[in-house]
Design a protein around this motif. Sequence first.
Motif, PDB file in Angstrom:
ATOM      1  N   LYS A 103       0.829  -1.203   0.000  1.00  0.00           N
ATOM      2  CA  LYS A 103       0.000   0.000   0.000  1.00  0.00           C
ATOM      3  C   LYS A 103       0.864   1.254   0.000  1.00  0.00           C
ATOM      4  CE  LYS A 103      -4.382  -1.539   1.972  1.00  0.00           C
ATOM      5  NZ  LYS A 103      -5.406  -1.256   3.009  1.00  0.00           N
ATOM      6  N   ALA A 104       1.960   1.204   0.748  1.00  0.00           N
ATOM      7  CA  ALA A 104       2.871   2.349   0.776  1.00  0.00           C
ATOM      8  C   ALA A 104       3.493   2.589  -0.594  1.00  0.00           C
ATOM      9  CB  ALA A 104       3.950   2.116   1.820  1.00  0.00           C
ATOM     10  N   MET A 105       3.600   1.511  -1.386  1.00  0.00           N
ATOM     11  CA  MET A 105       4.171   1.612  -2.729  1.00  0.00           C
ATOM     12  C   MET A 105       3.129   2.060  -3.758  1.00  0.00           C
ATOM     13  SD  MET A 105       6.542  -1.804  -2.696  1.00  0.00           S
ATOM     14  CE  MET A 105       7.031  -1.629  -4.410  1.00  0.00           C
ATOM     15  N   GLY A 106       1.870   2.195  -3.305  1.00  0.00           N
ATOM     16  CA  GLY A 106       0.866   2.741  -4.227  1.00  0.00           C
ATOM     17  C   GLY A 106      -0.293   1.832  -4.565  1.00  0.00           C
ATOM     18  N   ILE A 107      -0.297   0.607  -4.061  1.00  0.00           N
ATOM     19  CA  ILE A 107      -1.428  -0.279  -4.341  1.00  0.00           C
ATOM     20  C   ILE A 107      -2.663   0.230  -3.605  1.00  0.00           C
ATOM     21  CG2 ILE A 107      -2.389  -2.568  -3.844  1.00  0.00           C
ATOM     22  CD1 ILE A 107       0.122  -3.814  -4.693  1.00  0.00           C
ATOM     23  N   LYS A 108      -3.764   0.313  -4.300  1.00  0.00           N
ATOM     24  CA  LYS A 108      -4.997   0.831  -3.715  1.00  0.00           C
ATOM     25  C   LYS A 108      -5.658  -0.213  -2.815  1.00  0.00           C
ATOM     26  CE  LYS A 108      -5.927   3.920  -7.610  1.00  0.00           C
ATOM     27  NZ  LYS A 108      -6.904   4.281  -8.681  1.00  0.00           N
ATOM     28  N   ASP A 109      -6.600   0.257  -2.000  1.00  0.00           N
ATOM     29  CA  ASP A 109      -7.329  -0.642  -1.092  1.00  0.00           C
ATOM     30  C   ASP A 109      -8.083  -1.719  -1.866  1.00  0.00           C
ATOM     31  OD1 ASP A 109      -6.408   0.808   1.010  1.00  0.00           O
ATOM     32  OD2 ASP A 109      -8.250   1.958   1.318  1.00  0.00           O
ATOM     33  N   SER A 110      -8.688  -1.332  -2.991  1.00  0.00           N
ATOM     34  CA  SER A 110      -9.455  -2.303  -3.790  1.00  0.00           C
ATOM     35  C   SER A 110      -8.547  -3.401  -4.339  1.00  0.00           C
ATOM     36  CB  SER A 110     -10.170  -1.599  -4.942  1.00  0.00           C
ATOM     37  OG  SER A 110      -9.234  -0.924  -5.785  1.00  0.00           O
ATOM     38  N   ALA A 111      -7.332  -3.025  -4.730  1.00  0.00           N
ATOM     39  CA  ALA A 111      -6.371  -4.010  -5.242  1.00  0.00           C
ATOM     40  C   ALA A 111      -5.938  -4.959  -4.131  1.00  0.00           C
ATOM     41  CB  ALA A 111      -5.170  -3.310  -5.851  1.00  0.00           C
ATOM     42  N   ALA A 112      -5.738  -4.406  -2.933  1.00  0.00           N
ATOM     43  CA  ALA A 112      -5.368  -5.246  -1.790  1.00  0.00           C
ATOM     44  C   ALA A 112      -6.478  -6.250  -1.484  1.00  0.00           C
ATOM     45  CB  ALA A 112      -5.091  -4.366  -0.573  1.00  0.00           C
ATOM     46  N   SER A 113      -7.723  -5.816  -1.634  1.00  0.00           N
ATOM     47  CA  SER A 113      -8.853  -6.727  -1.410  1.00  0.00           C
ATOM     48  C   SER A 113      -8.872  -7.836  -2.451  1.00  0.00           C
ATOM     49  CB  SER A 113     -10.176  -5.942  -1.466  1.00  0.00           C
ATOM     50  OG  SER A 113     -10.238  -4.983  -0.442  1.00  0.00           O
ATOM     51  N   ARG A 114      -8.576  -7.471  -3.687  1.00  0.00           N
ATOM     52  CA  ARG A 114      -8.604  -8.472  -4.770  1.00  0.00           C
ATOM     53  C   ARG A 114      -7.554  -9.550  -4.581  1.00  0.00           C
ATOM     54  NH1 ARG A 114      -9.920  -3.959  -8.054  1.00  0.00           N
ATOM     55  NH2 ARG A 114      -7.747  -3.674  -8.688  1.00  0.00           N
ATOM     56  N   ILE A 115      -6.465  -9.219  -3.887  1.00  0.00           N
ATOM     57  CA  ILE A 115      -5.432 -10.245  -3.626  1.00  0.00           C
ATOM     58  C   ILE A 115      -6.049 -11.439  -2.904  1.00  0.00           C
ATOM     59  CG2 ILE A 115      -3.336 -10.755  -2.300  1.00  0.00           C
ATOM     60  CD1 ILE A 115      -2.450  -7.846  -2.833  1.00  0.00           C
ATOM     61  N   PHE A 116      -6.844 -11.156  -1.880  1.00  0.00           N
ATOM     62  CA  PHE A 116      -7.434 -12.251  -1.095  1.00  0.00           C
ATOM     63  C   PHE A 116      -8.620 -12.898  -1.815  1.00  0.00           C
ATOM     64  CE2 PHE A 116      -4.957  -9.882   1.909  1.00  0.00           C
ATOM     65  CZ  PHE A 116      -4.337 -10.892   2.638  1.00  0.00           C
ATOM     66  N   LEU A 117      -9.294 -12.120  -2.655  1.00  0.00           N
ATOM     67  CA  LEU A 117     -10.353 -12.723  -3.473  1.00  0.00           C
ATOM     68  C   LEU A 117      -9.737 -13.720  -4.466  1.00  0.00           C
ATOM     69  CD1 LEU A 117     -12.657  -9.643  -4.201  1.00  0.00           C
ATOM     70  CD2 LEU A 117     -13.111 -11.567  -2.671  1.00  0.00           C
ATOM     71  N   PHE A 118      -8.581 -13.348  -5.013  1.00  0.00           N
ATOM     72  CA  PHE A 118      -7.898 -14.269  -5.923  1.00  0.00           C
ATOM     73  C   PHE A 118      -7.384 -15.505  -5.176  1.00  0.00           C
ATOM     74  CE2 PHE A 118      -7.305 -10.698  -9.071  1.00  0.00           C
ATOM     75  CZ  PHE A 118      -7.991 -11.342 -10.105  1.00  0.00           C
ATOM     76  N   GLU A 119      -6.956 -15.298  -3.932  1.00  0.00           N
ATOM     77  CA  GLU A 119      -6.541 -16.451  -3.132  1.00  0.00           C
ATOM     78  C   GLU A 119      -7.708 -17.423  -2.960  1.00  0.00           C
ATOM     79  OE1 GLU A 119      -4.415 -16.124   0.479  1.00  0.00           O
ATOM     80  OE2 GLU A 119      -3.150 -14.459  -0.175  1.00  0.00           O
ATOM     81  N   GLY A 120      -8.874 -16.866  -2.639  1.00  0.00           N
ATOM     82  CA  GLY A 120     -10.066 -17.708  -2.501  1.00  0.00           C
ATOM     83  C   GLY A 120     -10.397 -18.421  -3.799  1.00  0.00           C
TER      84      GLY A 120
END
Length: 385
Positions: free
Chosen positions: A290-307
């Motif tokens: 996130k500090a590098m610029g990844i948005k909150d929505s992108a961070a959420s998608r990481i775990f959706l992709f894990e699922g």
Amino acid sequence: MLEFRIASKFLRSSKGQTILIILGIAIGVSVQVFIGTLIQGLQKSLVDKTIGSSPQITVTSEDNDGSIDRWEDKIKSIKNSNSKVENVSASTDFSAFIDKNNKTYPVLIRGFEFANADKIYKIKDNIKIGREPKDENEVLIGIDLKKDASLKVGDKITIFTPKGVQKEVKITGVYDLKSSSINDKWILTTLKTSQDMFNYGDKVTAIEMQVKDVFNADVISKDVKSSLNLNDVKISNWKDSNASLLSGLSGQSASSIMIQVFVLVSVVLGITSVLAITVMQKSKQIGILKAMGIKDSAASRIFLFEGLILGIFGAVIGVALGLGWTYSFTKFAVNPDGTPVVPLYLDYKFIVFSVVIAIASACIAAIIPARKSSKLNPIEVIKNG
């Protein structure tokens, strides 16, 4: 996609945990497939044994003599008006009796066009001795009547009708339709022979049929009645006289669905809890991202992709396990003759549905951890380590 690559890396970095989650999903899906396939096979077996070799819809007359005239036109009308009707056969039936060794045996004379009747009753496959009647004054008797009356192929018997008609016929074969009440009572003959014996001319007493979807027989029977457009006929279907069987099948389906729902709930809870812990484990990495610029929505998608990834692998392995268990069950649970107690029945729509549900459940289970990851404050996460 960046989020997908990060999700894959997170899963690979905790291989043991990932394998356990996939196994948990796989076991849940395998139980679902095993129970669902087993129940469907049992239901299909019960239906086949109960009504698979019998008419599912029957047309009879409400006239005084119980006869149906112009029956060939009526059969054409039924076939042309409804594509769901599969096999159609006319019959002329009446009660009679035979006398053997000074003993009277009540019987039911059933006259068929054997080419059509065989599609319903599978008569040819169940002839144990001899052959089916081909000429007039030839009959086929059941194996129980053969034993009770000490009859054999080639014997001549006299049939007595309630109207005083006597008819000598020759036995050409012996059948076994797997029902003692049928084997002991039915005498099968040609349609012409039964019509002549009871002076029916070219009339019949019943038009019997099978349908493509047996559980819609009641609906199809209404369509059949509409196509005939007659007030003097009665339409009956197998569901009317098999309420207990339908109740049992409904109970099996309900219990199967309940078990599958509980399995899915346990899978969803398991994935949710593990991914929630993963969020905590990977919070520092997420904070850095996130500090590098990844948005909150992108961070959420990481775990959706894990699922999604976990769901796909778990579903595929689960289906393979479930089908393997089902196949093994059909080999171990067998009747004395070696046939499976429950035959293997594969409903591909159900299997695909199970896969889709498992993947969807895994994605849903990832929503809570995904939302939790989106709320992480990168400064606090990095600061607190």
